[in-house]
Design a protein around this motif. Sequence first.
Motif, PDB file in Angstrom:
ATOM      1  N   UNK A   1       0.809  -1.243  -0.120  1.00 37.09           N
ATOM      2  CA  UNK A   1       0.004   0.012   0.030  1.00 37.09           C
ATOM      3  C   UNK A   1       0.787   1.375  -0.071  1.00 37.09           C
ATOM      4  N   UNK A   2       1.929   1.096  -0.292  1.00 38.07           N
ATOM      5  CA  UNK A   2       2.936   2.357  -0.293  1.00 38.07           C
ATOM      6  C   UNK A   2       3.004   2.953  -1.633  1.00 38.07           C
ATOM      7  N   UNK A   3       3.161   4.222  -1.737  1.00 41.46           N
ATOM      8  CA  UNK A   3       3.441   5.033  -2.957  1.00 41.46           C
ATOM      9  C   UNK A   3       4.471   4.396  -3.648  1.00 41.46           C
ATOM     10  N   UNK A   4       4.690   4.252  -4.915  1.00 44.14           N
ATOM     11  CA  UNK A   4       5.792   3.762  -5.466  1.00 44.14           C
ATOM     12  C   UNK A   4       6.751   4.917  -5.623  1.00 44.14           C
ATOM     13  N   UNK A   5       6.293   6.251  -5.796  1.00 40.87           N
ATOM     14  CA  UNK A   5       7.340   7.416  -5.698  1.00 40.87           C
ATOM     15  C   UNK A   5       7.874   7.381  -4.400  1.00 40.87           C
ATOM     16  N   UNK A   6       7.146   7.247  -3.428  1.00 45.36           N
ATOM     17  CA  UNK A   6       7.868   7.252  -2.070  1.00 45.36           C
ATOM     18  C   UNK A   6       8.919   6.151  -1.845  1.00 45.36           C
ATOM     19  N   UNK A   7       8.836   5.009  -2.561  1.00 41.24           N
ATOM     20  CA  UNK A   7       9.699   3.724  -2.355  1.00 41.24           C
ATOM     21  C   UNK A   7      11.032   4.440  -3.179  1.00 41.24           C
ATOM     22  N   UNK A   8      10.780   4.822  -4.305  1.00 43.09           N
ATOM     23  CA  UNK A   8      12.014   5.349  -5.222  1.00 43.09           C
ATOM     24  C   UNK A   8      12.484   6.525  -4.532  1.00 43.09           C
TER      25      UNK A   8
ATOM     26  N   UNK B   1      23.725  -8.878  -3.428  1.00 46.23           N
ATOM     27  CA  UNK B   1      24.806  -9.470  -2.759  1.00 46.23           C
ATOM     28  C   UNK B   1      25.321  -8.936  -1.516  1.00 46.23           C
ATOM     29  N   UNK B   2      25.418  -7.452  -1.668  1.00 40.36           N
ATOM     30  CA  UNK B   2      25.973  -6.726  -0.451  1.00 40.36           C
ATOM     31  C   UNK B   2      24.770  -6.388   0.851  1.00 40.36           C
ATOM     32  N   UNK B   3      23.452  -6.657   0.451  1.00 38.37           N
ATOM     33  CA  UNK B   3      22.458  -6.382   1.395  1.00 38.37           C
ATOM     34  C   UNK B   3      22.322  -5.131   1.714  1.00 38.37           C
ATOM     35  N   UNK B   4      22.480  -4.143   0.072  1.00 35.04           N
ATOM     36  CA  UNK B   4      22.295  -2.769   0.257  1.00 35.04           C
ATOM     37  C   UNK B   4      20.926  -2.016   0.191  1.00 35.04           C
ATOM     38  N   UNK B   5      20.406  -1.434   0.863  1.00 36.52           N
ATOM     39  CA  UNK B   5      19.084  -1.200   1.114  1.00 36.52           C
ATOM     40  C   UNK B   5      18.733   0.008   0.029  1.00 36.52           C
ATOM     41  N   UNK B   6      18.771  -0.610  -1.606  1.00 29.93           N
ATOM     42  CA  UNK B   6      18.742   0.332  -2.866  1.00 29.93           C
ATOM     43  C   UNK B   6      17.398   0.256  -3.373  1.00 29.93           C
ATOM     44  N   UNK B   7      17.393   0.664  -4.537  1.00 29.09           N
ATOM     45  CA  UNK B   7      16.240   0.408  -5.442  1.00 29.09           C
ATOM     46  C   UNK B   7      16.128  -0.927  -5.923  1.00 29.09           C
ATOM     47  N   UNK B   8      17.426  -1.626  -5.930  1.00 28.15           N
ATOM     48  CA  UNK B   8      17.708  -2.865  -6.602  1.00 28.15           C
ATOM     49  C   UNK B   8      16.715  -3.967  -5.670  1.00 28.15           C
ATOM     50  N   UNK B   9      16.844  -3.887  -4.360  1.00 30.31           N
ATOM     51  CA  UNK B   9      16.334  -4.674  -3.584  1.00 30.31           C
ATOM     52  C   UNK B   9      14.623  -4.529  -3.971  1.00 30.31           C
TER      53      UNK B   9
ATOM     54  N   UNK C   1       9.399 -10.863  -7.943  1.00 26.55           N
ATOM     55  CA  UNK C   1       9.078 -12.026  -7.490  1.00 26.55           C
ATOM     56  C   UNK C   1       7.606 -12.137  -6.766  1.00 26.55           C
ATOM     57  N   UNK C   2       7.097 -11.114  -6.695  1.00 24.88           N
ATOM     58  CA  UNK C   2       5.644 -10.945  -5.866  1.00 24.88           C
ATOM     59  C   UNK C   2       4.737 -10.340  -7.309  1.00 24.88           C
ATOM     60  N   UNK C   3       4.967 -10.360  -8.459  1.00 19.64           N
ATOM     61  CA  UNK C   3       4.131  -9.814  -9.414  1.00 19.64           C
ATOM     62  C   UNK C   3       3.498  -8.443  -9.076  1.00 19.64           C
ATOM     63  N   UNK C   4       4.498  -7.656  -8.242  1.00 19.47           N
ATOM     64  CA  UNK C   4       3.982  -6.236  -8.128  1.00 19.47           C
ATOM     65  C   UNK C   4       3.778  -5.511  -9.186  1.00 19.47           C
ATOM     66  N   UNK C   5       3.056  -5.531 -10.368  1.00 17.66           N
ATOM     67  CA  UNK C   5       3.081  -4.543 -11.401  1.00 17.66           C
ATOM     68  C   UNK C   5       3.437  -3.196 -11.318  1.00 17.66           C
ATOM     69  N   UNK C   6       2.764  -2.432 -10.264  1.00 17.30           N
ATOM     70  CA  UNK C   6       2.971  -1.171 -10.364  1.00 17.30           C
ATOM     71  C   UNK C   6       4.461  -0.762 -10.020  1.00 17.30           C
ATOM     72  N   UNK C   7       5.024  -1.329  -9.054  1.00 19.58           N
ATOM     73  CA  UNK C   7       6.686  -1.446  -8.554  1.00 19.58           C
ATOM     74  C   UNK C   7       7.368  -1.685  -9.674  1.00 19.58           C
ATOM     75  N   UNK C   8       7.106  -2.832 -10.360  1.00 22.68           N
ATOM     76  CA  UNK C   8       7.893  -3.056 -11.570  1.00 22.68           C
ATOM     77  C   UNK C   8       7.925  -2.041 -12.766  1.00 22.68           C
ATOM     78  N   UNK C   9       6.736  -1.462 -13.047  1.00 21.53           N
ATOM     79  CA  UNK C   9       6.872  -0.685 -14.046  1.00 21.53           C
ATOM     80  C   UNK C   9       7.236   0.615 -13.477  1.00 21.53           C
ATOM     81  N   UNK C  10       6.968   1.027 -12.343  1.00 22.97           N
ATOM     82  CA  UNK C  10       7.694   2.471 -11.771  1.00 22.97           C
ATOM     83  C   UNK C  10       9.192   2.368 -11.773  1.00 22.97           C
ATOM     84  N   UNK C  11       9.776   1.261 -11.267  1.00 22.83           N
ATOM     85  CA  UNK C  11      11.215   1.455 -11.182  1.00 22.83           C
ATOM     86  C   UNK C  11      11.789   1.246 -12.736  1.00 22.83           C
TER      87      UNK C  11
END
Length: 317
Positions: free
Chosen positions: A85-92, A259-267, A274-284
């Motif tokens: 339920x988070x805004x994709x823009x906020x995650x980015x 690999x280095x467990x970095x809390x970036x956008x790649x995670x 893996x979760x079929x999160x359409x909006x996050x896949x498309x947004x990123x």
Amino acid sequence: MANQIRYILKRIVYSFITILVLTSVTFLLMQLLPGDPFTGGKDIPDTVMEALKAKYGLDKPVLQQLLMYIGNALQGDFGISIPDGREVTDIIREAFPVSFDLGIRALLFAFIMGILLGIVAAVKRGTAWDSGAMFLALVGVSVPSFIMGAILQYFLALKLGQATGTQVFAIVGWTDWHSKILPAFALAFGSMATVSRLMRTSMLDVLSQDYIKTAKAKGLSQRQIIWRHAVRNAIMPVITVMGPLVAAILTGAFVVENIFAIPGLGKYFVTSVQTNNYTLIAGTTVFYGTFLILANLVVDIIYGLIDPRIKLTGRKE
């Protein structure tokens, strides 16, 4: 000046069209993914599924969804990450600064070390310096970043720490300088190899030019010839690959961040797939694609401005 403005405007228009195409293709490909972002592999009642689709606008025709998505994306709204339920823009906004920090470190390392290795290899052609630099380049283009990352973790973080009794480099994380060196190096190594090989070839070509021979005949020192004349001209082909290298570094960051467990956008990108999160896949995807398109735009404009042999109309004199 008129030609410069016309060239820049043309490149901006082309970039904008490319971004629209990228956004459309990305959105339409999301529709072809199997499964959905709601069930997580579990069965839920049809009424609940219909209510969820209506809530997120997935019950509308695909073309209408696409037009709505493009309109919202142009305003910086990539929708809501459905599972949490988070805004994709906020995650980015939260994660991209970490990825950008990693990418800038890797990019600076790749260009500085790659250029220096290329210069040394060209000036010391046929010597052990040349062979050593080209061996590093061969390793760099042959070993993927995730393999390089694992090697660095094992030898420089784990084994070196055990041998010295001090944790010189962190195995995972992104906190202080101990944890930021190895990920940046792993991410930059392949691009550094590309830059060094290109710089060596370009330097050898420049050093064989008549004006270099004239400079030698005038009694200029080797240092003056290299830094005042050779490097300035040899670096031009390297600048042209900045755009693709930025793309290689940023896309490679997905794997290195995990690999280095970095809390970036790649995670978030890997998790969204893996979760079929359409909006996050498309947004990123659209965000990274736009970033790379703009990076190429800037490189093209800079290259046209700094190289006196090229007119901004795209023709050589």
